[in-house]
Structures are given as structure tokens and as C-alpha cells.
Motif scaffolding. Structure first.
Motif, PDB file in Angstrom:
ATOM      1  N   ARG A  67       2.155   1.733  -3.519  1.00 13.41           N
ATOM      2  CA  ARG A  67       0.645   2.119  -4.425  1.00 13.41           C
ATOM      3  C   ARG A  67       0.568   4.114  -4.016  1.00 13.41           C
ATOM      4  NH1 ARG A  67      -1.900  -0.033  -7.249  1.00 13.41           N
ATOM      5  NH2 ARG A  67      -4.009   0.952  -7.050  1.00 13.41           N
TER       6      ARG A  67
ATOM      7  N   LEU B 254       0.559  -1.587  -0.268  1.00 12.87           N
ATOM      8  CA  LEU B 254      -0.032  -0.092  -0.205  1.00 12.87           C
ATOM      9  C   LEU B 254       1.063   1.067  -0.001  1.00 12.87           C
ATOM     10  CD1 LEU B 254      -2.721   1.344  -0.077  1.00 12.87           C
ATOM     11  CD2 LEU B 254      -2.855   1.325   2.746  1.00 12.87           C
ATOM     12  N   GLN B 255       1.845   1.428   0.821  1.00 11.89           N
ATOM     13  CA  GLN B 255       2.522   2.474   1.236  1.00 11.89           C
ATOM     14  C   GLN B 255       3.279   2.541  -0.073  1.00 11.89           C
ATOM     15  OE1 GLN B 255       4.763   3.125   4.413  1.00 11.89           O
ATOM     16  NE2 GLN B 255       5.659   4.542   3.734  1.00 11.89           N
TER      17      GLN B 255
END
Length: 183
Positions: A153, A150-151
Motif C-alpha cells: 500500500r 502495508l508495504q
């Protein structure tokens, strides 16, 4: 590009742009980098003076006067190289790797006698930034992009959104300049 233009760094182009506007001492050039948003370029004497020496060795700049009265000015060859650099369209690769250089060109277009170059620059900047933003969005929609942590992305999304904002800025700037010039 001629041999004279080989090896000209971003700092070299920034210096050529500055001395194309007005001849300046090395100290005055350092102060431009220290006191303006051009501060991302080093104002260190260990950076500025070797870059100026390199420009002089390539025949792109010359010194006029000596000592405290000495200053640097652009040569005909330097002005021709700067003009070719300013006329380059912005590419998606450039915005991916050196967006700062594209914006540096935009800043120096203010002094260029061909006002149409600013419009051409803004059109190519809008196209290039929008294209690069679309590439990043497409990447995020693929398996490798979707599988990113996530980070990571979020970091790519930041780049995408920044480029989308840059494309809108270019379109807005072109409209404003066109309106101001009554075109």
C-alpha cells in the motif's frame, strides 16, 4: 503512424530529438547521454550506434561526412515523425507506463517553433497525472487495495503522491511560462 515510425524506441526518439536540435557525431550523442540527466538512456556504443543505424535504415536520420568528421542529422521524414510524436497529448496510460517518455517530449518542445505545444502538453500532462493519481487513490479505497500488505500500500501511495506532485508541477509550470511570455 507511417511504417517509418514503427519500431522507434524511446532511445530512438531521444536521438531524433537531439539531432533535430543540431547534427552531431555518434560520440557527441553518447556524451549527451553520459553527461546530462538523459543518462537514463544508455551511452553505450552497443546501444547508441545500432539505434542510429536503425533510424538511418528507416529514413529518419542520415549520416553526413565520414570518419571523425561524420555526423548524424535528421531527415524530413524524421522531423515529421518527431513533430507528430511531440504533438501527442499525454494520456493517463502513458503516465502509468512511461512517464519518462512524456517528460522527454516536454524537454524537446523547447526547440519546437509552435510555442503553444508546450502549453497544450502541460495541460494534458496535468490532466493525465491527476487522473492516474485519482485511479490509484480509488484503488487503495477498494477491497483489493485495502487488503494489500502495508508495504505494498505504501508503494502505491508513493506512486499516487508522486503523480499528484507532477500534476501540481505542470500547473505551476504553465503559470510560470504564461507569466514569462506575458500572456
Amino acid at each position: 503512424m507511417s511504417d517509418q515510425g514503427k519500431g522507434v524506441t524511446a532511445l530512438g526518439y531521444a536521438l531524433l530529438g537531439q539531432i533535430s536540435i543540431a547534427s552531431r557525431s555518434g560520440y557527441a550523442l553518447r556524451m549527451v547521454f553520459e553527461t546530462t540527466p538523459m543518462g537514463s538512456y544508455s551511452s553505450s556504443p552497443g546501444s547508441i550506434y545500432p539505434a542510429l543505424k536503425s533510424l538511418c535504415a528507416k529514413g529518419l536520420a542520415r549520416t553526413v561526412g565520414q570518419g571523425r568528421g561524420g555526423r548524424y542529422e535528421i531527415t524530413t521524414a524524421g522531423a515529421e515523425l518527431l513533430d507528430r510524436w511531440l504533438r501527442q497529448p499525454v494520456t493517463a496510460e502513458e503516465v502509468a507506463r512511461r512517464l519518462d517518455l512524456a517528460l522527454l517530449r516536454f524537454a524537446f518542445l523547447m526547440a519546437h517553433p509552435d510555442r503553444g505545444l508546450t502549453h497544450a502538453f502541460l495541460r494534458s500532462f496535468e490532466t493525465a497525472t491527476a487522473a492516474r493519481a485519482a485511479e490509484l487513490k480509488a484503488f487503495l479505497d477498494t477491497e483489493p487495495g485495502a487488503a494489500m500488505p502495508l508495504q505494498a500500500r505504501l508503494a502505491v501511495e508513493h506512486g499516487q503522491r508522486s503523480l499528484e506532485t507532477s500534476a501540481r508541477w505542470a500547473a505551476d509550470s504553465l503559470r510560470r511560462l504564461t507569466a514569462e511570455q506575458g500572456e
